[in-house]
Write a protein that holds these residues in place. Structure first.
Motif, PDB file in Angstrom:
ATOM      1  N   UNK B  14       0.832  -1.198   0.000  1.00  0.00           N
ATOM      2  CA  UNK B  14       0.000   0.000   0.000  1.00  0.00           C
ATOM      3  C   UNK B  14       0.869   1.250   0.000  1.00  0.00           C
ATOM      4  N   UNK B  15       1.881   1.236   0.844  1.00  0.00           N
ATOM      5  CA  UNK B  15       2.818   2.363   0.891  1.00  0.00           C
ATOM      6  C   UNK B  15       3.495   2.558  -0.461  1.00  0.00           C
ATOM      7  N   UNK B  16       3.885   1.439  -1.069  1.00  0.00           N
ATOM      8  CA  UNK B  16       4.567   1.529  -2.368  1.00  0.00           C
ATOM      9  C   UNK B  16       3.652   2.183  -3.398  1.00  0.00           C
ATOM     10  N   UNK B  17       2.380   1.831  -3.358  1.00  0.00           N
ATOM     11  CA  UNK B  17       1.425   2.416  -4.310  1.00  0.00           C
ATOM     12  C   UNK B  17       1.275   3.901  -4.045  1.00  0.00           C
ATOM     13  N   UNK B  18       1.162   4.251  -2.781  1.00  0.00           N
ATOM     14  CA  UNK B  18       1.014   5.666  -2.435  1.00  0.00           C
ATOM     15  C   UNK B  18       2.220   6.463  -2.931  1.00  0.00           C
ATOM     16  N   UNK B  19       3.417   5.916  -2.698  1.00  0.00           N
ATOM     17  CA  UNK B  19       4.615   6.625  -3.138  1.00  0.00           C
ATOM     18  C   UNK B  19       4.679   6.716  -4.665  1.00  0.00           C
ATOM     19  N   UNK B  20       4.320   5.632  -5.327  1.00  0.00           N
ATOM     20  CA  UNK B  20       4.381   5.635  -6.796  1.00  0.00           C
ATOM     21  C   UNK B  20       3.449   6.702  -7.356  1.00  0.00           C
ATOM     22  N   UNK B  21       2.255   6.760  -6.809  1.00  0.00           N
ATOM     23  CA  UNK B  21       1.304   7.770  -7.277  1.00  0.00           C
ATOM     24  C   UNK B  21       1.832   9.167  -6.971  1.00  0.00           C
TER      25      UNK B  21
END
Lengths: 198, 175
Positions: B14-21
């Motif tokens: 989830x964190x990775x997705x947030x950072x990617x976005x």
């Protein structure tokens, strides 16, 4: 010798403590002269400037920043207030030109709900996980009680020091694979160790 | 327990997705209702003839570009050759807003690097800049025949942005 060391460390920590205390006391330097003859206006300007973000150094408020833009904005605030605008009107003026980002404290809107609610939510979530893991920790299963036969053997080993483990196993071999013959292993029978080396 | 093993992995994903976005978001700040509103008025002295003044109202009836620049601005130097080329092609008139600059420095800068502007005005104290929401330079605005702002671009204008966003808009506005 040790006593002298303790005294030194006490001395040093005492000095550091009083030094910190002394530097934390409010100093009485001279105040900078207010730029307007009107201190009440300046106070309003500063209060409003603290609510506006400096768009160059974006983690500082206009009140804190020394960037030329911050000075310009502060002057603009002062002019507007002097012209009789209300605080609300000045804020609206700035947000009309720079957007909500110019507000140092983001407004609570639908779009900023996650920004404001996120940290307490994460705190709650983390606390919940912590609580659950603490509860799970208290119900760790106890180790199986030793069965009677092993218990009996242990008892006999403990109660007969002269014979020791050699009674159960052949001399020269070992019940514990890592044991060596020179008696360097930890054994509950010092007498046995002495006997093995002779 | 399966669930317990998945939770940390899920959290990290989830964190990775947030950072990617977040890291891939366009750097343009949301223009605060500039688009579609009349260009804020100013009446500023011209750079080359300081006794004369220019206002957006003088430019009604044509599609024009307002480019904010300054001699102290390094990024302006990067976009400048493109502006010079654009002015040579004469697709659209480019007007300059010389932002918080010294006249002599500004004139020297144009002399050395070329002058793509039909005219430049001087905003020495940045007051007009505040009306346009400026925090520095360069900025590029596209203003239509009715004097309404149709585009606000922050940063040096690149070929890519010109071809993708600005030129089609200008062609469309010019009719």
């Amino acid at each position: 010798m040790i006593r002298r060391n303790i005294r030194w460390s006490w001395l040093i920590s005492g000095v550091v403590f009083w030094f910190c205390l002394a530097t934390m006391l409010p100093s009485h330097g001279a105040e900078a002269l207010p730029t307007a003859a009107d201190p009440a206006l300046e106070q309003r300007v500063n209060a409003l400037s603290a609510e506006l973000r400096c768009l160059v150094c974006q983690n500082q408020s206009v009140a804190d920043s020394n960037a030329p833009l911050a000075i310009d904005l502060k002057n603009q605030v002062r002019e507007q207030l002097r012209a009789g605008q209300t605080d609300r009107q000045v804020i609206d003026y700035m947000t009309a030109r720079y957007g909500d980002f110019v507000l140092y404290r983001p407004p609570v809107k639908i779009t900023t709900l996650l920004l404001w609610g996120g940290p307490p939510l994460l705190l709650l979530l983390g606390g919940l996980l912590l609580w659950r893991s603490m509860r799970a920790g208290s119900s760790v299963p106890q180790p199986d009680p030793l069965d009677a036969e092993v218990l009996g053997r242990l008892q006999s080993m403990l109660e007969t020091p002269a014979a020791g483990p050699a009674r159960a196993v052949a001399p020269g071999s070992s019940a514990f694979p890592s044991q060596n013959q020179t008696g360097a292993e930890v054994s509950p029978e010092p007498a046995q160790v002495g006997a093995a080396t002779t | 327990m399966k669930a317990r093993r998945i939770v940390p992995l899920a959290a990290i994903m989830l964190l990775a997705i947030v950072f990617a976005v977040g890291l891939n978001l366009e750097r343009q700040p949301v223009p605060p209702a500039f688009i579609g509103k009349p260009a804020p008025a100013f009446e500023l002295p011209r750079l080359h003839q300081p006794t004369q003044r220019l206002a957006p109202a003088d430019l009604l009836g044509q599609v024009w570009i307002l480019n904010v620049w300054a001699s102290w601005c390094a990024a302006c130097r990067v976009e400048h050759p493109m502006l010079v080329e654009l002015s040579r092609q004469q697709q659209v008139p480019i007007y300059g807003l010389n932002y918080k600059d010294d006249s002599r420095d500004a004139l020297e800068w144009l002399r050395r690097l070329g002058d793509p502007y039909v005219a430049s005005v001087q905003d020495k104290d940045g007051r007009a800049g505040i009306d346009y929401g400026l925090t520095g330079a360069p900025y590029t605005f596209v203003i239509d025949k009715a004097g309404v702002v149709r585009l606000k671009y922050v940063g040096p204008l690149t070929q890519e942005v010109w071809l993708r966003d600005v030129q089609p808009l200008i062609r469309q506005l010019q009719g």
